[in-house]
Design an enzyme around this catalytic site. Structure first.
Site, short mmCIF file in Angstrom:
data_model
loop_
_atom_site.label_atom_id
_atom_site.label_comp_id
_atom_site.label_asym_id
_atom_site.label_seq_id
_atom_site.Cartn_x
_atom_site.Cartn_y
_atom_site.Cartn_z
N GLU A 213 -11.76 -5.72 2.89
CA GLU A 213 -12.46 -4.91 1.83
C GLU A 213 -12.51 -5.70 0.46
O GLU A 213 -11.87 -6.28 -0.15
CB GLU A 213 -11.43 -3.57 1.55
N ARG A 219 -4.55 0.60 -4.95
CA ARG A 219 -4.04 1.00 -3.49
C ARG A 219 -4.41 0.52 -2.36
O ARG A 219 -4.23 0.86 -1.28
CB ARG A 219 -3.94 2.45 -3.51
N GLU A 357 -4.21 8.57 0.42
CA GLU A 357 -3.97 8.85 1.77
C GLU A 357 -2.85 7.79 2.36
O GLU A 357 -3.02 6.81 1.71
CB GLU A 357 -5.39 8.52 2.53
P1 ATP Z 1 -11.27 4.36 4.53
O1 ATP Z 1 -11.42 2.97 4.31
O2 ATP Z 1 -12.09 4.95 5.99
O3 ATP Z 1 -11.98 5.17 3.42
P2 ATP Z 1 -8.64 3.93 4.24
O4 ATP Z 1 -7.53 3.83 5.02
O5 ATP Z 1 -8.76 2.59 3.53
O6 ATP Z 1 -9.85 4.66 4.98
P3 ATP Z 1 -8.41 4.91 1.52
O7 ATP Z 1 -8.88 3.53 1.14
O8 ATP Z 1 -7.39 5.85 0.89
O9 ATP Z 1 -8.04 5.08 3.12
O10 ATP Z 1 -9.81 6.01 1.41
C1 ATP Z 1 -10.85 5.82 1.14
C2 ATP Z 1 -11.06 6.14 -0.41
O11 ATP Z 1 -11.02 5.07 -1.22
C3 ATP Z 1 -12.32 6.67 -0.43
O12 ATP Z 1 -12.05 8.14 -0.80
C4 ATP Z 1 -13.11 6.32 -1.46
O13 ATP Z 1 -13.52 7.05 -2.31
C5 ATP Z 1 -11.99 5.33 -2.06
N1 ATP Z 1 -12.62 4.06 -2.35
C6 ATP Z 1 -12.92 3.15 -1.81
N2 ATP Z 1 -13.52 2.00 -2.42
C7 ATP Z 1 -12.90 2.35 -3.72
C8 ATP Z 1 -13.19 1.56 -4.99
N3 ATP Z 1 -13.59 0.29 -5.16
N4 ATP Z 1 -12.56 2.20 -6.01
C9 ATP Z 1 -11.88 3.33 -6.08
N5 ATP Z 1 -11.94 4.36 -4.82
C10 ATP Z 1 -12.38 3.45 -3.65
P1 AMO Z 2 -6.64 3.42 8.84
O1 AMO Z 2 -7.94 2.32 8.70
O2 AMO Z 2 -7.02 4.93 8.11
O3 AMO Z 2 -6.48 3.86 10.13
O4 AMO Z 2 -5.30 2.88 8.38
C1 AMO Z 2 -4.19 3.72 8.36
C2 AMO Z 2 -3.60 3.79 7.00
O5 AMO Z 2 -3.16 2.33 6.75
C3 AMO Z 2 -3.06 2.22 5.39
N1 AMO Z 2 -4.33 1.17 4.84
C4 AMO Z 2 -4.31 0.27 3.80
N2 AMO Z 2 -3.10 0.22 3.06
C5 AMO Z 2 -3.38 -0.98 2.14
N3 AMO Z 2 -4.62 -1.41 1.85
C6 AMO Z 2 -5.52 -1.34 2.73
N4 AMO Z 2 -6.70 -2.00 2.53
C7 AMO Z 2 -5.38 -0.20 3.90
N5 AMO Z 2 -5.96 -0.10 4.94
C8 AMO Z 2 -5.23 0.86 5.37
C9 AMO Z 2 -3.46 3.69 4.66
C10 AMO Z 2 -4.28 4.24 5.80
O6 AMO Z 2 -4.17 5.42 5.88
N6 AMO Z 2 -6.33 2.60 13.79
C11 AMO Z 2 -6.19 3.79 12.73
C12 AMO Z 2 -4.85 4.65 12.82
C13 AMO Z 2 -4.67 5.29 13.99
O7 AMO Z 2 -5.52 6.20 14.38
O8 AMO Z 2 -3.54 5.24 14.72
C14 AMO Z 2 -6.09 2.99 11.36
O9 AMO Z 2 -6.14 1.82 11.33
O10 AMO Z 2 -2.25 4.04 4.47
#
Ligand code: ATP
Ligand code: AMO
Length: 434
Positions: A213, A219, A357
């Site tokens: 990412e 976070r 999340e």
């Molecule tokens: P996903 O990658 O599918 O969003 P995730 O597991 O990484 O899922 P989160 O990162 O908590 O979970 O969820 C994504 C959220 O992070 C989104 O609501 C988005 O608005 C926020 N987000 C993504 N990139 C940024 C950024 N550069 N700054 C602030 N918020 C961000």
């Molecule tokens: P997802 O991509 O939502 O789902 O990841 C699951 C959880 O992992 C954590 N997470 C992270 N924490 C810190 N930095 C990150 N870049 C990051 N990305 C994810 C979050 C998120 O909710 N395969 C599915 C899970 C499943 O369906 O079993 C998955 O990876 O807390």
């Protein structure tokens, strides 16, 4: 192990050898004190200049802070000492001298930037409140493992070098594997499903996940610890029950076993274990509630992903942990099963802490022909995943699971401002070493 006593075990009347770091030296003239620190705490070493060997006094008082020393002597009760006892030294050896120019102050009197702290983790970990985070992290992982065992789940480890990604192509770190393109794994998703489909039935894994990412937020990490579960004959609600049980077990373990660490972090009065069941709110209800808060500039419509400000508005509205269930199918990955009576609606769920999340999960698509369709709909080539899909031909039970972000769990439990505080050596856009 070298023969020495931990400072916490030094009792009045004992002759001991203690070893550790010079925390502080206080010279009051005729009398001086050195505070020695080890993994278990601190102890005062007393120097009465007129009554003690000059060399011994000089060595003890000239030694730079954070040097490693070894002291042998007798322990006596002393109510004015920080821990109620002190050592009168007979021998003192400087084992490893520290440079007096320290890049950060382990006594914590001078604040340091997070980046300075992370560049000097060894010194940073000498602070009680930082050590406490990692003691609590270890306790959380212990409790999580115990709770999974109570659910009859077996711990597994799966490859981190893989041929295909599962969680979106832009987030993959490519590597070269004997001349072939390979990737660092984003999630144990497909492997845990393959094992849940065997007689093992219920599995969990605590291991690294890699996400390329680009963004830099408090976070997100590029290498995180995922706490994964997968269970045969489970549906989304069963998986939510397990996720809720794991999160609560982590809070309870910290509450029961980490009182000293909570105190070191100044959290002893405010720490609370979440009570009651976590509400399960459908995605549809979630967007209605978010729109009703009036916090968003633009109203959400069905099918939108929830932006950070929407998660925040709902988190404030609910006021504790909650699930968002039944997400639109098109914003969930191919492996999430749709509802049998509505293919626009998935069984996918997220577990939210008011701040962010924590978990994603759902019931999985276990019917081979539907799975192949799902790959095609998401623009993925099913042939690349043949190692996975073929096992769905030989008796794949319905199954469900989730991934819980380990550092996000620690961060939310302890109210840390930045996820990097919950990892010893975080990986982010700017940080590849140490
Ligand atoms: P996903 O990658 O599918 O969003 P995730 O597991 O990484 O899922 P989160 O990162 O908590 O979970 O969820 C994504 C959220 O992070 C989104 O609501 C988005 O608005 C926020 N987000 C993504 N990139 C940024 C950024 N550069 N700054 C602030 N918020 C961000
Ligand atoms: P997802 O991509 O939502 O789902 O990841 C699951 C959880 O992992 C954590 N997470 C992270 N924490 C810190 N930095 C990150 N870049 C990051 N990305 C994810 C979050 C998120 O909710 N395969 C599915 C899970 C499943 O369906 O079993 C998955 O990876 O807390």
């Amino acid at each position: 192990m070298q023969d020495r006593t931990y400072t916490e075990d030094a009792e009045p009347g004992d002759d001991v050898t203690v070893a550790g770091w010079v925390h502080e030296v206080r010279d009051l003239g005729g009398i001086a004190f050195l505070i020695l620190r080890d993994a278990t705490g601190k102890i005062q070493v007393k120097f009465e200049k007129d009554e003690m060997d000059d060399d011994l006094v000089e060595t003890g008082l000239d030694v730079a802070r954070e040097s490693v020393i070894r002291v042998s002597g007798s322990v006596e009760e002393e109510p004015r000492a920080p821990t109620g006892v002190e050592v009168t030294p007979e021998e003192l050896e400087v084992v490893s001298e520290a440079d007096p120019e320290l890049p950060l102050d382990p006594s914590g009197k001078v604040d340091a930037e997070l980046s300075t702290r992370l560049d000097n983790r060894t010194l940073d970990l000498r602070k009680g409140e930082v050590q406490a985070i990692f003691e609590i992290r270890a306790e959380i992982l212990r409790a999580v493992r115990k709770e999974f065992r109570a659910f009859r789940a077996t711990e597994i480890t799966t490859p981190k070098i893989v041929a295909t990604g599962t969680e979106g192509g832009t987030e993959l770190f490519p590597i070269t594997y004997f001349g072939e393109e390979a990737f660092m794994n984003q999630s144990p998703q497909l492997f845990k499903q393959l094992i849940a489909g065997s007689n093992v039935e219920r599995v969990f894994e605590i291991g690294p996940i890699f996400r390329a990412e680009e963004h830099n937020t408090p976070r997100h990490l590029n290498e995180a610890t995922s706490i994964d579960f997968e269970g045969a004959f489970c549906d989304a609600h069963d998986a939510m029950d397990v996720a809720e049980g794991i999160v609560k077990a982590a809070y309870e373990a910290v509450n029961e076993n980490c009182s000293e660490e909570l105190e070191a972090l100044g959290l002893e009065d405010e720490f609370e274990v979440p009570e009651g069941d976590f509400p399960r709110i459908s995605y549809e209800e979630a967007i209605e509630r978010i729109n009703a808060t009036g916090e968003l500039d633009e109203q959400l419509v069905w099918g939108d992903d929830l932006p950070t400000e929407a998660e925040k508005a709902l988190g404030d509205d609910v006021g504790g942990h909650y699930f968002i269930t039944d997400w639109p199918s098109e914003i969930k990955p191919f492996y999430i099963k749709d509802h049998d009576d509505d293919e626009q609606l998935s069984t996918g769920f997220d577990l939210m802490h008011p701040r962010m999340e924590l978990v994603s999960g759902g019931q999985r698509e276990h019917r081979n022909e539907h799975l192949i369709e799902g790959f095609e709909q998401q623009g993925l080539d099913p042939e690349q995943f043949e190692y996975y899909t073929k096992m769905f031909k030989y008796g794949m039970p319905p199954h469900a699971g989730f991934g819980l972000g380990g550092e996000r769990l620690i961060m939310t439990i302890l109210g840390l401002d930045n996820i990097r505080e919950a990892v010893l050596f975080p990986r982010d856009r700017q940080r590849l070493s140490p």
